[in-house]
Write an enzyme that holds these catalytic residues in place. Structure first.
Site, mmCIF file in Angstrom:
data_model
loop_
_atom_site.group_PDB
_atom_site.id
_atom_site.type_symbol
_atom_site.label_atom_id
_atom_site.label_comp_id
_atom_site.label_asym_id
_atom_site.label_seq_id
_atom_site.Cartn_x
_atom_site.Cartn_y
_atom_site.Cartn_z
ATOM 1 N N TRP A 257 8.838 -33.095 55.851
ATOM 2 C CA TRP A 257 8.066 -32.610 57.001
ATOM 3 C C TRP A 257 6.729 -33.320 57.078
ATOM 4 O O TRP A 257 6.274 -33.934 56.113
ATOM 5 C CB TRP A 257 7.942 -31.081 57.024
ATOM 6 C CG TRP A 257 7.370 -30.386 55.792
ATOM 7 C CD1 TRP A 257 7.222 -30.915 54.546
ATOM 8 C CD2 TRP A 257 6.916 -29.027 55.728
ATOM 9 N NE1 TRP A 257 6.696 -29.966 53.694
ATOM 10 C CE2 TRP A 257 6.494 -28.811 54.394
ATOM 11 C CE3 TRP A 257 6.815 -27.990 56.633
ATOM 12 C CZ2 TRP A 257 5.983 -27.571 53.963
ATOM 13 C CZ3 TRP A 257 6.310 -26.771 56.200
ATOM 14 C CH2 TRP A 257 5.899 -26.563 54.883
ATOM 15 N N ASN A 258 6.132 -33.258 58.277
ATOM 16 C CA ASN A 258 4.863 -33.947 58.539
ATOM 17 C C ASN A 258 3.899 -32.987 59.199
ATOM 18 O O ASN A 258 4.308 -31.949 59.729
ATOM 19 C CB ASN A 258 5.086 -35.113 59.507
ATOM 20 C CG ASN A 258 6.091 -36.111 58.997
ATOM 21 O OD1 ASN A 258 5.896 -36.723 57.958
ATOM 22 N ND2 ASN A 258 7.195 -36.269 59.715
ATOM 23 N N HIS B 198 -4.062 -35.680 75.531
ATOM 24 C CA HIS B 198 -3.696 -36.606 76.612
ATOM 25 C C HIS B 198 -3.225 -37.932 76.023
ATOM 26 O O HIS B 198 -3.791 -38.988 76.287
ATOM 27 C CB HIS B 198 -4.879 -36.793 77.564
ATOM 28 C CG HIS B 198 -5.267 -35.515 78.245
ATOM 29 N ND1 HIS B 198 -4.931 -35.222 79.548
ATOM 30 C CD2 HIS B 198 -5.918 -34.421 77.774
ATOM 31 C CE1 HIS B 198 -5.371 -34.002 79.858
ATOM 32 N NE2 HIS B 198 -5.977 -33.499 78.791
ATOM 33 N N HIS C 12 2.528 -37.056 78.886
ATOM 34 C CA HIS C 12 1.803 -35.795 78.768
ATOM 35 C C HIS C 12 1.540 -35.155 80.117
ATOM 36 O O HIS C 12 1.686 -35.779 81.164
ATOM 37 C CB HIS C 12 0.495 -35.972 77.971
ATOM 38 C CG HIS C 12 -0.601 -36.659 78.709
ATOM 39 N ND1 HIS C 12 -0.783 -38.017 78.673
ATOM 40 C CD2 HIS C 12 -1.597 -36.179 79.503
ATOM 41 C CE1 HIS C 12 -1.829 -38.346 79.411
ATOM 42 N NE2 HIS C 12 -2.349 -37.244 79.935
ATOM 43 N N ASP D 131 -1.077 -32.878 82.557
ATOM 44 C CA ASP D 131 -2.473 -32.538 82.860
ATOM 45 C C ASP D 131 -2.508 -31.156 83.510
ATOM 46 O O ASP D 131 -1.912 -30.950 84.576
ATOM 47 C CB ASP D 131 -3.075 -33.517 83.878
ATOM 48 C CG ASP D 131 -3.331 -34.920 83.333
ATOM 49 O OD1 ASP D 131 -3.338 -35.118 82.115
ATOM 50 O OD2 ASP D 131 -3.531 -35.824 84.178
ATOM 51 N N HIS E 224 -8.271 -29.376 83.103
ATOM 52 C CA HIS E 224 -8.685 -30.685 82.578
ATOM 53 C C HIS E 224 -9.852 -31.256 83.373
ATOM 54 O O HIS E 224 -10.658 -32.010 82.828
ATOM 55 C CB HIS E 224 -7.482 -31.627 82.633
ATOM 56 C CG HIS E 224 -7.729 -33.037 82.220
ATOM 57 N ND1 HIS E 224 -8.503 -33.378 81.127
ATOM 58 C CD2 HIS E 224 -7.290 -34.218 82.746
ATOM 59 C CE1 HIS E 224 -8.518 -34.694 81.005
ATOM 60 N NE2 HIS E 224 -7.811 -35.223 81.973
ATOM 61 N N HIS F 58 -6.951 -37.022 89.783
ATOM 62 C CA HIS F 58 -7.337 -35.902 88.925
ATOM 63 C C HIS F 58 -8.176 -34.891 89.717
ATOM 64 O O HIS F 58 -7.963 -33.683 89.647
ATOM 65 C CB HIS F 58 -8.150 -36.403 87.729
ATOM 66 C CG HIS F 58 -7.336 -37.083 86.678
ATOM 67 N ND1 HIS F 58 -6.933 -38.391 86.763
ATOM 68 C CD2 HIS F 58 -6.847 -36.619 85.503
ATOM 69 C CE1 HIS F 58 -6.235 -38.709 85.690
ATOM 70 N NE2 HIS F 58 -6.165 -37.658 84.907
HETATM 71 C C1 23J Z 1 -10.239 -38.243 81.156
HETATM 72 C C2 23J Z 1 -11.016 -38.996 82.007
HETATM 73 C C3 23J Z 1 -10.433 -39.870 82.876
HETATM 74 C C4 23J Z 1 -9.057 -39.979 82.913
HETATM 75 C C5 23J Z 1 -8.234 -39.208 82.066
HETATM 76 C C6 23J Z 1 -8.848 -38.350 81.192
HETATM 77 C C7 23J Z 1 -6.752 -39.307 82.106
HETATM 78 O O1 23J Z 1 -6.181 -40.216 82.643
HETATM 79 C C8 23J Z 1 -5.900 -38.239 81.548
HETATM 80 O O2 23J Z 1 -5.087 -38.489 80.668
HETATM 81 O O3 23J Z 1 -5.972 -37.124 82.044
HETATM 82 S S1 23J Z 1 -8.325 -41.098 84.044
HETATM 83 MN MN MN Z 2 -4.113 -36.579 81.043
#
Ligand code: 23J
Ligand code: MN
Length: 258
Positions: free
Chosen positions: A61-62, A69, A73, A75, A79, A207
């Site tokens: 195991w690990n 992120h 993944h 979001d 975030h 985002h």
């Molecule tokens: C934090 C700031 C900018 C970005 C991101 C995260 C991501 O792409 C992310 O993985 O949510 S662009």
């Molecule tokens: Mn992300």
């Protein structure tokens, strides 16, 4: 027969197939690089606890460390500052993690122009051919970038002017968030925003608008080429990280088989 029995039979006879849209998660997984002065995420790392040795004679195991992120993944709305009062990853209703998916293929355009940006007109053209975007479904944006995912430099495609990876226009981000019926956008690149989107207004508009509208993002998807433009069903499984802003995710698509 019940719908779920029909699904089980379809999986057994191959008339429904399962495509894994997740990239392997390892120390080689490419990670986002933000410019100074911003902090960056650590990558993924496995630490061995025991492997059939004196530390554990009968078991392997690990433990792991890595950013939320990293790799394929999810979001969550919290975030981003626009979604800061929204859902963390534990509060996303499971019902919203399973839904129809459509695939817009701009891999030829992105091969010609790594800064290619998807427009609202591109989406309307897709809708004229394939019907409207699905309510509570996922828009998956194929750019061919998954072919670069084994190589951090090729994947980030950065030069002295910063990263150059395909994305969506600011107006597209706003339209998807505020006008379209989708629940989230999935991409093959390191983030849902274009490489050059730090310079957009607002910065990182995908985002900003999508998470601000309580919608979701999915990144570093693989195997979108195996999906039809419409007619697949996505199963998105981020870890239930308390207060998590996102999570590495296993993403599976059910697709029509032979
Ligand atoms: C934090 C700031 C900018 C970005 C991101 C995260 C991501 O792409 C992310 O993985 O949510 S662009
Ligand atoms: Mn992300």
């Amino acid at each position: 027969m019940s719908t779920l029995n029909t699904l089980v039979e379809a999986l057994a006879d191959g008339s429904v197939e399962v495509v894994d849209l997740s990239q392997p998660l390892s120390e080689e997984t490419p990670i986002l690089q933000l410019p100074p002065p911003f902090a960056n995420t650590p990558g993924w790392k496995l630490h061995e606890i025991s492997r059939f040795d004196e530390r554990g004679p009968g078991w392997y195991w690990n433990w792991f460390e890595g950013g939320e992120h990293v790799g394929t993944h999810f979001d969550a709305p919290i975030h981003w500052i626009t979604g800061r009062d929204g859902e963390d990853v534990t509060r996303v209703p499971p019902r919203r993690l399973i839904g129809p998916a459509v695939v817009i293929d701009k891999s030829a355009e992105a091969a010609d122009d790594p800064d290619f940006l998807l427009t609202v007109d591109d989406i309307h053209a897709f809708e004229r051919e394939h019907g409207p975007l699905p309510r509570d479904g996922w828009l998956l944006y194929r750019t061919g970038w998954d072919a670069r995912a084994h190589d951090q430099a090729a994947f980030l495609n950065a030069n002295e002017t910063g990263p150059h990876t395909p994305g969506i226009e600011t107006a597209t981000a706003r339209w998807l968030a505020e006008e379209s019926p989708i629940v989230g956008l999935g991409v093959e690149t390191v983030g849902t925003d274009a490489g050059i989107a730090h310079g957009f207004n607002p910065a990182f508009p995908c985002h900003s608008y999508m998470l601000g509208a309580g919608k979701y993002g999915l990144t570093q998807l693989a195997n979108l080429a195996q999906l039809p433009p419409t007619g697949s069903v996505l199963v998105v499984a981020p870890l239930k990280i308390v207060n998590g802003s996102g999570s590495p995710a296993r993403v599976l698509a059910l697709v029509p088989g032979r």
